[in-house]
Write a protein that holds these residues in place. Sequence first.
Motif, PDB file in Angstrom:
ATOM      1  N   UNK A 141       0.807  -1.240   0.000  1.00 49.28           N
ATOM      2  CA  UNK A 141       0.000   0.000   0.000  1.00 49.28           C
ATOM      3  C   UNK A 141       0.830   1.275   0.000  1.00 49.28           C
ATOM      4  N   UNK A 142       1.756   1.417   0.951  1.00 49.09           N
ATOM      5  CA  UNK A 142       2.541   2.646   1.030  1.00 49.09           C
ATOM      6  C   UNK A 142       3.461   2.797  -0.180  1.00 49.09           C
ATOM      7  N   UNK A 143       4.025   1.678  -0.641  1.00 51.26           N
ATOM      8  CA  UNK A 143       4.888   1.748  -1.822  1.00 51.26           C
ATOM      9  C   UNK A 143       4.101   2.163  -3.052  1.00 51.26           C
ATOM     10  N   UNK A 144       2.919   1.623  -3.208  1.00 46.60           N
ATOM     11  CA  UNK A 144       2.080   1.982  -4.354  1.00 46.60           C
ATOM     12  C   UNK A 144       1.701   3.452  -4.303  1.00 46.60           C
ATOM     13  N   UNK A 145       1.467   3.956  -3.095  1.00 46.27           N
ATOM     14  CA  UNK A 145       1.034   5.335  -2.932  1.00 46.27           C
ATOM     15  C   UNK A 145       2.163   6.330  -3.196  1.00 46.27           C
ATOM     16  N   UNK A 146       3.400   5.947  -2.890  1.00 42.38           N
ATOM     17  CA  UNK A 146       4.504   6.911  -2.965  1.00 42.38           C
ATOM     18  C   UNK A 146       5.487   6.635  -4.109  1.00 42.38           C
ATOM     19  N   UNK A 147       5.848   5.407  -4.351  1.00 39.49           N
ATOM     20  CA  UNK A 147       6.885   5.127  -5.337  1.00 39.49           C
ATOM     21  C   UNK A 147       6.389   5.242  -6.773  1.00 39.49           C
ATOM     22  N   UNK A 148       5.081   5.189  -6.979  1.00 42.14           N
ATOM     23  CA  UNK A 148       4.568   5.377  -8.338  1.00 42.14           C
ATOM     24  C   UNK A 148       4.451   6.862  -8.700  1.00 42.14           C
ATOM     25  N   UNK A 149       4.784   7.734  -7.726  1.00 40.35           N
ATOM     26  CA  UNK A 149       4.687   9.178  -7.973  1.00 40.35           C
ATOM     27  C   UNK A 149       6.019   9.858  -7.686  1.00 40.35           C
ATOM     28  N   UNK A 150       7.116   9.189  -7.956  1.00 39.94           N
ATOM     29  CA  UNK A 150       8.423   9.791  -7.666  1.00 39.94           C
ATOM     30  C   UNK A 150       8.656  10.993  -8.589  1.00 39.94           C
ATOM     31  N   UNK A 151       9.380  11.971  -8.045  1.00 40.00           N
ATOM     32  CA  UNK A 151       9.635  13.232  -8.745  1.00 40.00           C
ATOM     33  C   UNK A 151      11.137  13.420  -8.969  1.00 40.00           C
ATOM     34  N   UNK A 152      11.521  14.150  -9.985  1.00 38.63           N
ATOM     35  CA  UNK A 152      12.943  14.425 -10.227  1.00 38.63           C
ATOM     36  C   UNK A 152      13.582  15.118  -9.032  1.00 38.63           C
ATOM     37  N   UNK A 153      14.797  14.739  -8.718  1.00 40.09           N
ATOM     38  CA  UNK A 153      15.518  15.309  -7.579  1.00 40.09           C
ATOM     39  C   UNK A 153      15.403  14.475  -6.325  1.00 40.09           C
ATOM     40  N   UNK A 154      14.420  13.580  -6.271  1.00 38.47           N
ATOM     41  CA  UNK A 154      14.283  12.726  -5.095  1.00 38.47           C
ATOM     42  C   UNK A 154      15.330  11.596  -5.153  1.00 38.47           C
ATOM     43  N   UNK A 155      15.501  10.915  -4.012  1.00 40.50           N
ATOM     44  CA  UNK A 155      16.533   9.878  -3.925  1.00 40.50           C
ATOM     45  C   UNK A 155      15.910   8.567  -3.458  1.00 40.50           C
ATOM     46  N   UNK A 156      16.351   7.481  -4.046  1.00 41.90           N
ATOM     47  CA  UNK A 156      15.943   6.132  -3.649  1.00 41.90           C
ATOM     48  C   UNK A 156      17.219   5.357  -3.319  1.00 41.90           C
ATOM     49  N   UNK A 157      17.272   4.806  -2.118  1.00 47.30           N
ATOM     50  CA  UNK A 157      18.436   4.038  -1.660  1.00 47.30           C
ATOM     51  C   UNK A 157      18.094   2.554  -1.767  1.00 47.30           C
ATOM     52  N   UNK A 158      18.887   1.840  -2.534  1.00 48.53           N
ATOM     53  CA  UNK A 158      18.644   0.413  -2.783  1.00 48.53           C
ATOM     54  C   UNK A 158      19.821  -0.382  -2.227  1.00 48.53           C
ATOM     55  N   UNK A 159      19.515  -1.392  -1.387  1.00 49.55           N
ATOM     56  CA  UNK A 159      20.541  -2.260  -0.790  1.00 49.55           C
ATOM     57  C   UNK A 159      20.387  -3.669  -1.331  1.00 49.55           C
ATOM     58  N   UNK A 160      21.534  -4.306  -1.600  1.00 51.76           N
ATOM     59  CA  UNK A 160      21.539  -5.689  -2.096  1.00 51.76           C
ATOM     60  C   UNK A 160      22.534  -6.513  -1.286  1.00 51.76           C
ATOM     61  N   UNK A 161      22.310  -7.817  -1.267  1.00 51.02           N
ATOM     62  CA  UNK A 161      23.218  -8.704  -0.542  1.00 51.02           C
ATOM     63  C   UNK A 161      24.388  -9.097  -1.436  1.00 51.02           C
ATOM     64  N   UNK A 162      25.208 -10.030  -0.936  1.00 48.84           N
ATOM     65  CA  UNK A 162      26.398 -10.430  -1.687  1.00 48.84           C
ATOM     66  C   UNK A 162      26.045 -11.113  -2.999  1.00 48.84           C
ATOM     67  N   UNK A 163      24.856 -11.699  -3.085  1.00 50.46           N
ATOM     68  CA  UNK A 163      24.437 -12.368  -4.313  1.00 50.46           C
ATOM     69  C   UNK A 163      23.833 -11.405  -5.331  1.00 50.46           C
ATOM     70  N   UNK A 164      23.636 -10.149  -4.933  1.00 48.62           N
ATOM     71  CA  UNK A 164      23.028  -9.170  -5.819  1.00 48.62           C
ATOM     72  C   UNK A 164      21.520  -9.124  -5.728  1.00 48.62           C
ATOM     73  N   UNK A 165      20.928  -9.815  -4.748  1.00 46.95           N
ATOM     74  CA  UNK A 165      19.479  -9.794  -4.572  1.00 46.95           C
ATOM     75  C   UNK A 165      19.071  -8.600  -3.718  1.00 46.95           C
ATOM     76  N   UNK A 166      17.894  -8.059  -4.024  1.00 51.33           N
ATOM     77  CA  UNK A 166      17.373  -6.898  -3.298  1.00 51.33           C
ATOM     78  C   UNK A 166      17.095  -7.259  -1.846  1.00 51.33           C
ATOM     79  N   UNK A 167      17.545  -6.409  -0.915  1.00 49.30           N
ATOM     80  CA  UNK A 167      17.277  -6.611   0.512  1.00 49.30           C
ATOM     81  C   UNK A 167      16.497  -5.453   1.131  1.00 49.30           C
ATOM     82  N   UNK A 168      16.694  -4.223   0.604  1.00 48.55           N
ATOM     83  CA  UNK A 168      16.010  -3.085   1.227  1.00 48.55           C
ATOM     84  C   UNK A 168      15.908  -1.919   0.237  1.00 48.55           C
TER      85      UNK A 168
END
Length: 206
Positions: A141-168
């Motif tokens: 719900x919260x991701x659908x509400x906010x991440x589908x409306x991202x604006x230029x200049x905003x920042x998204x921090x993506x973390x992955x494990x040693x295998x390259x899989x998404x963790x956060x």
Amino acid sequence: MGKVITLFKLLPKKHQILLSILSVITMITMLLPSEEAQASRQTTAIDEQAQINTRYDVPLAFRSPQRPESMEEVSDNAPTNAVPMSSSEDLAAGKGSAESLESAHHRDVEHFNVKNGDTLAAVFDRAGLTSKDVYEITQLPLAKQNLLKIMPGEEIVISKDAKGDLTEVRYRINAISTLVITKNQEQYFEKNLRERCGDPNPFHQR
């Protein structure tokens, strides 16, 4: 005994004197100790004195235990200012180990700035993630509400494990709120962390 005395009186006087002398000599001989008896007595006395003055080894079972000298030296040289770790230090050590585990879980952390015309799929593509990740995250719900409306200049921090899989995934909604999406065993979870002014731990789950 009376018959012996009577026979003694019937003997001539010379015989009586000789018998008396022989009897006295025999009695003296019997009363005086022999040289062997004196020697045995002296030997016994010497043995008794030797037993009194001699120190004998006592069997181990009857010895009283003594503290080894090496142990005494170690105890004397042991530091007296040793202070046990306090509970606060234990908590700090536990917190440090938890943080190290978390950092080990999030091996690769990347910051992506949203550009003109970017969508969540475009940002995830630059991060090397799949469209499946985009789809599953946008079902929250919260991701659908906010991440589908991202604006230029905003920042998204993506973390992955040693295998390259998404963790956060972290996305700052506003000045005091941050959306945090975590992946655990092929399932996604989201929470809204709110920052409190002056709080050393700035994010709290809403």
